[in-house]
Motif scaffolding. Structure first.
Motif, PDB file in Angstrom:
ATOM      1  N   UNK A   1      -1.017 -27.275  11.624  1.00 46.77           N
ATOM      2  CA  UNK A   1      -1.538 -28.548  11.103  1.00 46.77           C
ATOM      3  C   UNK A   1      -1.198 -28.798   9.639  1.00 46.77           C
ATOM      4  N   UNK A   2      -0.660 -27.780   8.956  1.00 43.27           N
ATOM      5  CA  UNK A   2      -0.386 -27.928   7.533  1.00 43.27           C
ATOM      6  C   UNK A   2       0.834 -27.101   7.152  1.00 43.27           C
ATOM      7  N   UNK A   3       1.463 -27.422   6.024  1.00 45.49           N
ATOM      8  CA  UNK A   3       2.619 -26.637   5.586  1.00 45.49           C
ATOM      9  C   UNK A   3       2.281 -25.161   5.363  1.00 45.49           C
ATOM     10  N   UNK A   4       1.076 -24.883   4.864  1.00 44.25           N
ATOM     11  CA  UNK A   4       0.693 -23.506   4.584  1.00 44.25           C
ATOM     12  C   UNK A   4       0.649 -22.670   5.857  1.00 44.25           C
ATOM     13  N   UNK A   5       0.098 -23.227   6.914  1.00 42.39           N
ATOM     14  CA  UNK A   5       0.037 -22.498   8.176  1.00 42.39           C
ATOM     15  C   UNK A   5       1.428 -22.349   8.780  1.00 42.39           C
ATOM     16  N   UNK A   6       2.268 -23.365   8.613  1.00 44.27           N
ATOM     17  CA  UNK A   6       3.642 -23.285   9.109  1.00 44.27           C
ATOM     18  C   UNK A   6       4.405 -22.171   8.387  1.00 44.27           C
ATOM     19  N   UNK A   7       4.224 -22.055   7.079  1.00 39.49           N
ATOM     20  CA  UNK A   7       4.887 -20.990   6.327  1.00 39.49           C
ATOM     21  C   UNK A   7       4.420 -19.623   6.834  1.00 39.49           C
ATOM     22  N   UNK A   8       3.111 -19.469   7.016  1.00 38.66           N
ATOM     23  CA  UNK A   8       2.576 -18.191   7.501  1.00 38.66           C
ATOM     24  C   UNK A   8       3.130 -17.863   8.883  1.00 38.66           C
ATOM     25  N   UNK A   9       3.210 -18.875   9.747  1.00 33.39           N
ATOM     26  CA  UNK A   9       3.724 -18.648  11.099  1.00 33.39           C
ATOM     27  C   UNK A   9       5.210 -18.297  11.068  1.00 33.39           C
ATOM     28  N   UNK A  10       5.958 -18.892  10.147  1.00 36.89           N
ATOM     29  CA  UNK A  10       7.391 -18.564  10.026  1.00 36.89           C
ATOM     30  C   UNK A  10       7.589 -17.128   9.542  1.00 36.89           C
ATOM     31  N   UNK A  11       6.745 -16.678   8.623  1.00 35.48           N
ATOM     32  CA  UNK A  11       6.814 -15.292   8.169  1.00 35.48           C
ATOM     33  C   UNK A  11       6.513 -14.353   9.330  1.00 35.48           C
TER      34      UNK A  11
ATOM     35  N   UNK B   1      11.011 -24.340   0.820  1.00 34.25           N
ATOM     36  CA  UNK B   1      11.791 -23.123   0.650  1.00 34.25           C
ATOM     37  C   UNK B   1      11.204 -21.956   1.443  1.00 34.25           C
ATOM     38  N   UNK B   2       9.877 -21.874   1.479  1.00 33.80           N
ATOM     39  CA  UNK B   2       9.263 -20.732   2.175  1.00 33.80           C
ATOM     40  C   UNK B   2       9.337 -20.851   3.691  1.00 33.80           C
ATOM     41  N   UNK B   3       9.459 -22.077   4.194  1.00 30.95           N
ATOM     42  CA  UNK B   3       9.643 -22.240   5.643  1.00 30.95           C
ATOM     43  C   UNK B   3      10.932 -21.556   6.087  1.00 30.95           C
ATOM     44  N   UNK B   4      11.938 -21.579   5.211  1.00 25.82           N
ATOM     45  CA  UNK B   4      13.210 -20.932   5.529  1.00 25.82           C
ATOM     46  C   UNK B   4      13.293 -19.527   4.948  1.00 25.82           C
ATOM     47  N   UNK B   5      12.973 -19.389   3.661  1.00 28.02           N
ATOM     48  CA  UNK B   5      13.092 -18.087   3.002  1.00 28.02           C
ATOM     49  C   UNK B   5      12.078 -17.088   3.533  1.00 28.02           C
ATOM     50  N   UNK B   6      10.896 -17.555   3.932  1.00 28.46           N
ATOM     51  CA  UNK B   6       9.873 -16.646   4.451  1.00 28.46           C
ATOM     52  C   UNK B   6      10.339 -15.919   5.695  1.00 28.46           C
ATOM     53  N   UNK B   7      11.008 -16.650   6.572  1.00 27.64           N
ATOM     54  CA  UNK B   7      11.555 -16.031   7.786  1.00 27.64           C
ATOM     55  C   UNK B   7      12.605 -14.985   7.419  1.00 27.64           C
ATOM     56  N   UNK B   8      13.552 -15.367   6.549  1.00 30.66           N
ATOM     57  CA  UNK B   8      14.636 -14.449   6.182  1.00 30.66           C
ATOM     58  C   UNK B   8      14.103 -13.207   5.492  1.00 30.66           C
ATOM     59  N   UNK B   9      13.111 -13.383   4.617  1.00 33.15           N
ATOM     60  CA  UNK B   9      12.554 -12.245   3.886  1.00 33.15           C
ATOM     61  C   UNK B   9      11.828 -11.290   4.820  1.00 33.15           C
ATOM     62  N   UNK B  10      10.990 -11.827   5.703  1.00 33.92           N
ATOM     63  CA  UNK B  10      10.260 -10.979   6.643  1.00 33.92           C
ATOM     64  C   UNK B  10      11.213 -10.274   7.600  1.00 33.92           C
ATOM     65  N   UNK B  11      12.252 -10.981   8.024  1.00 33.70           N
ATOM     66  CA  UNK B  11      13.243 -10.392   8.928  1.00 33.70           C
ATOM     67  C   UNK B  11      13.987  -9.253   8.232  1.00 33.70           C
TER      68      UNK B  11
END
Length: 523
Positions: free
Chosen positions: A139-149, A91-101
């Motif tokens: 390398x991990x979901x956590x870093x991917x979420x941070x990068x998407x934000x 959810x954060x891979x998608x929602x994180x981008x939308x929220x930050x945007x």
């Protein structure tokens, strides 16, 4: 068109608002899209061949952002399999981008007014390119979420400058042609994103799996950065108001306090602190309103122009945009998970299945703006909501009738009906909402609509934990996964249909027909 966000914003969300959907009609004042209260005088510019290079650069950046919004969901199942991402991470891979945007749109546009649109555009595209690289090598979901934000935050610096740069670069008599080209680019970005994502993921370029959906931004971003520095002319708003940092902090905090517990709640067993956080978010929203009122009285530079909510049609329109974003945020993510993880379809098959939806949205949007709305007004938008509900009900019937054996061709009928309904709504909605807004607040109103829609999307993506994953049992046997996803998808469609029913009713508060923007303030 599996997508983590609603279809491309209507033109009046991108332009200084007066035109609906893909019919891009420029207005005299230069206003920064997505930015409350920003405006400058009309700009006279000499004919300069470099302006067409500048146009190509900013349009490419806008295309890159739109594709990146729509390209990710189609790869979510592949990302989950390869990284072991949890439900919350998905959810954060998608929602994180939308929220930050959403949180950064107003700030990004105002910073462009103050410090220069070219400068902020270059910072934005550079940051977006760097964030894309981080997504691609995560390398991990956590870093991917941070990068998407980070991607969403830098897109919020880049996107608001695009139409402002066009306004500052092109003389008035050329802008109609320019905005027509921009509309074509926006449509192309929305349609091509899911298909491009499917091709890149299925192609497994260099054995990288899903990662090329992000890495493809690198050469485009680097070229845009180099060419933008050479060909884009700098411009600023002559009387840019100061940035309300406290307002930015309050609105971001409120959204995080609401969305974070929604995304983690199912995974953590709905702890007490989560409920407390969601209730607390309402307190922060109230504090934001109080602060904005005080800011308006003290220095006249609030982040949100609260007087706009005295206009009934605008207040109703904001409610429609927010609710619409919630419904679509739920549907598109759930739809992708249903096709790939529930039915076991390939990435490419899921991407191709969405093509009828995309085509229907585009065709209906053009007809809605050019033929129907001028004649029938808000009834067209309400018909769109009813069509979308009808499409959902057809989809429900087919999913129950055919179960795991449903085909792409069988899905085409409900998708075309839903797409046609969405096209009738998204194209004219913003102009309808803005039609009774005073001219001096047009920029503020347009920015607020765009921001609220993105927030609705983020909220909808957060609610996926409740309406979809909440209906799937834990520790399912392999043979039970498909049927469980199908059942959860069907339950989610009822939620989306309920949201659209609310939208249909709220639309009665919109003006019967769009009118020219009001000259005076709200009464």
């Amino acid at each position: 068109m599996p997508s983590s966000a609603p279809p491309p914003p209507a033109a009046s969300q991108l332009l200084p608002p007066t035109s609906p959907a893909t019919v891009k009609t420029p207005v005299a004042p230069v206003t920064t899209p997505g930015v409350p209260g920003s405006a400058s005088a009309p700009v006279s510019v000499p004919a300069d061949r470099r302006r067409w290079f500048a146009l190509a650069i900013v349009m490419t950046a806008a295309f890159m952002d739109l594709v990146d919004v729509t390209i990710v969901n189609i790869a979510i199942p592949s990302i989950t399999r390869e990284t072991g991402a949890s439900v919350a991470a998905i959810q954060w891979i998608t929602a994180g981008y939308a929220l930050a945007f959403a949180a950064g749109l107003i700030t990004g546009g105002r910073l462009g007014d103050i410090y220069g649109r070219k400068r902020l555009f270059l910072i934005g595209i550079g940051g977006f390119t760097l964030a894309s690289a981080l997504c691609g090598v995560a390398p991990s979901p956590e870093i991917l979420v941070a990068a998407r934000i980070l991607q969403g935050a830098t897109a919020a610096l880049m996107v608001p400058q695009v139409l402002s740069i066009v306004h500052a670069t092109f003389p008035a008599h050329e802008r109609g042609k320019v905005f027509g080209l921009f509309g074509a680019v926006v449509g192309l970005g929305a349609v091509s994103g899911p298909l491009l994502g499917a091709l890149l993921t299925e192609g497994d370029l260099f054995g990288l799996g899903w990662r090329p959906i992000f890495l493809i931004n690198l050469p485009v971003g680097i070229a845009g950065l180099i060419l933008g520095a050479k060909f884009i002319s700098e411009s600023k708003a002559p009387k840019a108001v100061r940035l309300d940092l406290r307002g930015v902090a309050l609105i971001t905090l409120a959204m995080l306090m609401l969305i974070y517990p929604l995304t983690r709640g199912h995974e953590l067993g709905w702890p007490f602190w989560g409920h407390l956080s969601m209730v607390g978010s309402l307190v922060v929203f109230v504090a934001l309103v109080v602060h904005q009122r005080r800011k308006a009285l003290t220095d006249g530079s609030p982040l949100i122009e609260l007087s706009l909510f005295r206009v009934k049609s605008f207040a109703a329109g904001i409610a429609v945009q927010l609710t619409f974003g919630v419904g679509l945020g739920i549907f598109f993510l759930v739809w992708t998970l249903y096709m790939q993880m529930g039915l076991g379809w390939s990435v490419l098959r899921a991407g191709v299945t969405g093509i009828p939806f995309s085509v229907a949205v585009s065709v209906a949007a053009g007809i809605s703006v050019q033929k129907l709305v001028p004649r029938f007004g808000r009834k067209v938008l309400q018909a769109g909501a009813l069509l979308m509900i009808a499409g959902l009900l057809i989809y429900l019937w087919e999913s129950e009738q055919y179960g795991m054996g449903i085909s792409s061709w069988q899905m085409a009928v409900p998708l075309v009906v839903m797409g046609a309904g969405m096209g009738l709504i998204v194209a004219p909605l913003t102009d309808m909402v803005l039609s009774e807004v005073p001219k001096q607040h047009a920029g503020s109103a347009s920015g607020l609509i765009n921001t609220v829609q993105q927030m609705g999307t983020a909220l909808g993506l957060g609610l996926v934990s409740v309406v979809f994953f909440g209906a799937i049992g834990d520790r399912l046997a392999p043979e039970a996964v498909g049927p469980a996803f199908v059942d959860a998808f069907q339950q989610s469609l009822w939620w989306v249909a309920g949201v659209l029913s609310v939208i249909f009713l709220v639309m009665f508060a919109l003006p019967a027909r769009p009118r020219a923007h009001a000259e005076s303030g709200p009464h």
